[in-house]
Design a protein around this motif. Sequence first.
Motif, short mmCIF file in Angstrom:
data_model
loop_
_atom_site.label_atom_id
_atom_site.label_comp_id
_atom_site.label_asym_id
_atom_site.label_seq_id
_atom_site.Cartn_x
_atom_site.Cartn_y
_atom_site.Cartn_z
N TYR A 33 -22.29 -24.08 35.19
CA TYR A 33 -22.24 -22.65 34.93
C TYR A 33 -21.29 -22.35 33.77
N TYR A 35 -18.86 -19.03 32.83
CA TYR A 35 -18.33 -17.72 33.19
C TYR A 35 -17.44 -17.23 32.07
N ILE A 45 -20.47 -14.09 35.43
CA ILE A 45 -21.35 -15.22 35.16
C ILE A 45 -22.21 -14.94 33.92
N ILE A 56 -30.07 -19.36 35.71
CA ILE A 56 -29.43 -18.04 35.67
C ILE A 56 -29.18 -17.69 34.21
N PHE A 90 -15.00 -20.12 31.08
CA PHE A 90 -14.85 -21.19 32.08
C PHE A 90 -16.19 -21.85 32.36
N ASN A 94 -21.35 -27.35 40.61
CA ASN A 94 -21.45 -27.57 42.05
C ASN A 94 -22.78 -28.24 42.36
N THR B 97 -29.65 -16.76 45.47
CA THR B 97 -29.38 -16.34 44.08
C THR B 97 -28.60 -17.40 43.31
N LYS B 99 -25.59 -17.70 42.58
CA LYS B 99 -24.48 -17.27 41.73
C LYS B 99 -23.47 -16.51 42.56
N TYR B 100 -22.20 -16.75 42.21
CA TYR B 100 -21.13 -16.07 42.90
C TYR B 100 -20.69 -14.87 42.08
#
Lengths: 113, 112
Positions: A33, A35, A45, A56, A90, A94, B97, B99-100
């Motif tokens: 990811y 961020y 995000i 995403i 960042f 995971n 989803t 995503k956090y």
Amino acid sequence: DTAVSQTPKYLVTQMGNDKSIKCEQNLGHDTMYWYKQDSKKFLKIMFSYNNKELIINETVPNRFSPKSPDKAHLNLHINSLELGDSAVYFCASNLLGQGHGYTFGSGTRLTVV
Amino acid sequence: GESVGLHLPTLSVQEGDNSIINCAYSNSASDYFIWYKQESGKGPQFIIDIRSNMDKRQGQRVTVLLNKTVKHLSLQIAATQPGDSAVYFCADEEEGTYKYIFGTGTRLKVLA
């Protein structure tokens, strides 16, 4: 033996330039990811890749382009940098759907002057 | 989590006291919640998590409480130490989803 490593840690550049931030993880995770953390510490995000596939893609200017050559790497390229791009970026990773939190890198502080 | 304002709230506690940090979330479909600790110049670090089928979970010196009725999450730190000084974030995830969503964050200052 850093788990999620980002380079560079600091980046100062002029408006209009193009820059890249690199991220690598050695945790065997399948998802990574990006961020963005603004000056008020708000974390938002931007992108996520699972096994090199984009899963995403939040509302981010198309000047930002992520690239994942393999599941251990996720880079972020930014074109035509603007003052408002100044922030800490960042990287995190995971195992998707395993119900665990992210492991974050230590961040890249980008300052556009 | 949700963005509840522009100013980072600060909690000051005396060393040795217990700390309680609160968080409101907005998505009633969220089913997984995490607390992170971010020290100056570092990335957020996982502290403890909880699923929506639980209302309490304990770790070492930390406890997370979840109230789904009012969409509220809290982090309790027992016997707060100087090393606990940091910004604390809650984050929630809606199932599927991946995503956090992070809350605004609370700065914890431990006074000697």
